[in-house]
Scaffold this active site. Sequence first.
Site, PDB file in Angstrom:
ATOM      1  N   ALA A 318      -6.448  16.361 -23.431  1.00  0.00           N
ATOM      2  CA  ALA A 318      -6.776  14.923 -23.507  1.00  0.00           C
ATOM      3  C   ALA A 318      -6.875  14.608 -25.004  1.00  0.00           C
ATOM      4  CB  ALA A 318      -7.924  14.445 -22.903  1.00  0.00           C
ATOM      5  N   ASP A 374     -19.007   6.982 -14.555  1.00  0.00           N
ATOM      6  CA  ASP A 374     -19.292   7.691 -13.235  1.00  0.00           C
ATOM      7  C   ASP A 374     -18.195   8.769 -12.900  1.00  0.00           C
ATOM      8  OD1 ASP A 374     -20.328   8.256 -10.646  1.00  0.00           O
ATOM      9  OD2 ASP A 374     -19.037   6.800  -9.830  1.00  0.00           O
TER      10      ASP A 374
END
Length: 577
Positions: A318, A374
């Site tokens: 990432a 979340d």
Amino acid sequence: MVQSAPASEIAALILRGFDDYREQFREITDGARARFEQAQWQEAQRASAQRINLYEEKVAETVAGLRAGLADSELLDVERWPIIKSAYIAQIDLRLDDELAETWFNSIFCGLFSHDNISDGTMFVHTTRPSLRAHARAPYTRTYRPGGDLRQALEKIFDDYRFDVPYDDRERDLERIDALLHSNLPDWVCKDPDLAIELIGSVFYRNKGAYLVGRLFTPDEQWPLVFPLLHREDHGIQFDTVITDEAEVSIIFSFTRSYFMVDVPVPAELVAFLKRLLPGKHLAELYTSIGFYKQGKSEFYRALINHLATTDDRFVMAPGVRGMVMSVFTLPGFNTVFKIIKDRFNPSKSVDHATVIQKYQLVKNHDRVGRLADTQQFADFRFPVSKFEPECLAELLEVAPSTVVMEGDVVLIRHCWTERRMTPLNIYLENASEAQTREALNDYGLAIKQLAAANIFPGDMLLKNFGVTRHGRVVFYDYDEICYLTEVNFRYIPEPRFPEDEMSSEPWYSVGPNDVFPEEFPRFLFVDLNQRRLFAKLHGNLYDAKYWQGLQEQIREGKVIDVFPYRRQETPEQLLG
């Protein structure tokens, strides 16, 4: 007593455990109305955490019951499970929550067997249910046809959704909501004789708010429609505003929010209705938003394996600064990051593996106030080696060899979390305009303040640990140092004893493990001096220990913050009450 049982009996025992879970889930959910009417905000927070934990508790209870009542030779014979699955399918076929029952079966199977035994023959890797029920509307909605008179339709809505607590000022709210609808919608829509309002019969509850959710539609167009309701203690119920913008409604159902409490007679049909309102939302998000986070996990996994099977996408690291505790990788075409715990942490980090897991569980159970992403936790992911860029795989094997393991041409990831992919705030600011920078830094400060008022201290507040969502909201996503605000000791830096103290590389005062000195934030958070000055203008009170101490005092008094997941037409200060 251990006994022999046919496949249909084992299937029935599994389903009985599911029924027990669903009954208690409904019981907690059904209490939301009374908690809202009685302004029991702390009880609402406890009920939310209780309902999240309920699933794993009931799975463990069901697995223990199966082990106690059945011989291992038949319960743990994986060759029998295709027959048990077939018997189970027959028993859930007429249920209205059959897709949830499939996921429950998967959870029980994984509680009994290692993930090596997972296959579509033994469990529901792919659902046997239709993905969306082909009904024209949800099973329980109310439809209103204004016939050019919106006010009359609103009066009927106010009557149909009455509470046991009276409205604060019904006429005032009717006038305001009528005016807002006329302001938000084109004039021709409000006057269209074919305009209809369709609202879900069940009220959505979350934190200190209640929401009526539905849509406005004509034969040619539709708009999402949400009425947020508040209960101000000693003032009654009020309609706070009306929302018809799809992006704003999407934020209300965001992955950064706590789960709604809502009566759901037919989960798949409610989700299908919401999907029509919010086509940009994945089924996984919608199931999760109404409390079925395990079903959300199932839908996510199915979408992931479908994506891998139908695209040439490969895992890459990432973008952003490499983490000291976690290693993060992603699929460019799949809007998710995968986070694993490194085997060794940077020496400056005092946490261990168990602590990191506890922190993520804290976030799962806590009110996320729209500022915490979340996560879903997975074990024993298996991906083909060909789905990894070589540099990505090499880095994962180097930093987490106990978690990432090669098994021939398969990569086994023993444990990871998935989380929505966002643009790291530090990267966002590198390319932001002056206006975007101001807006992002203002929202960054609001995020810190709203988390603090919800009794969350991020710990490491560096820009790289926050992300920017597609709606431009700033969200915290690095949880290894997160803690309750009330655990922190906010202090002022003592005056130097001698002039030499200020020149010393070591502090001239004692520092405890939970001590935090807000005066130090500017130089730690901002290398860019312009950003530092701007943030001081926007949120300079964050640099004052007294600000944090005041919040702690209010939290200890049991006050619960109002954090609105929508823009309010009036902009009063957020109230602690």
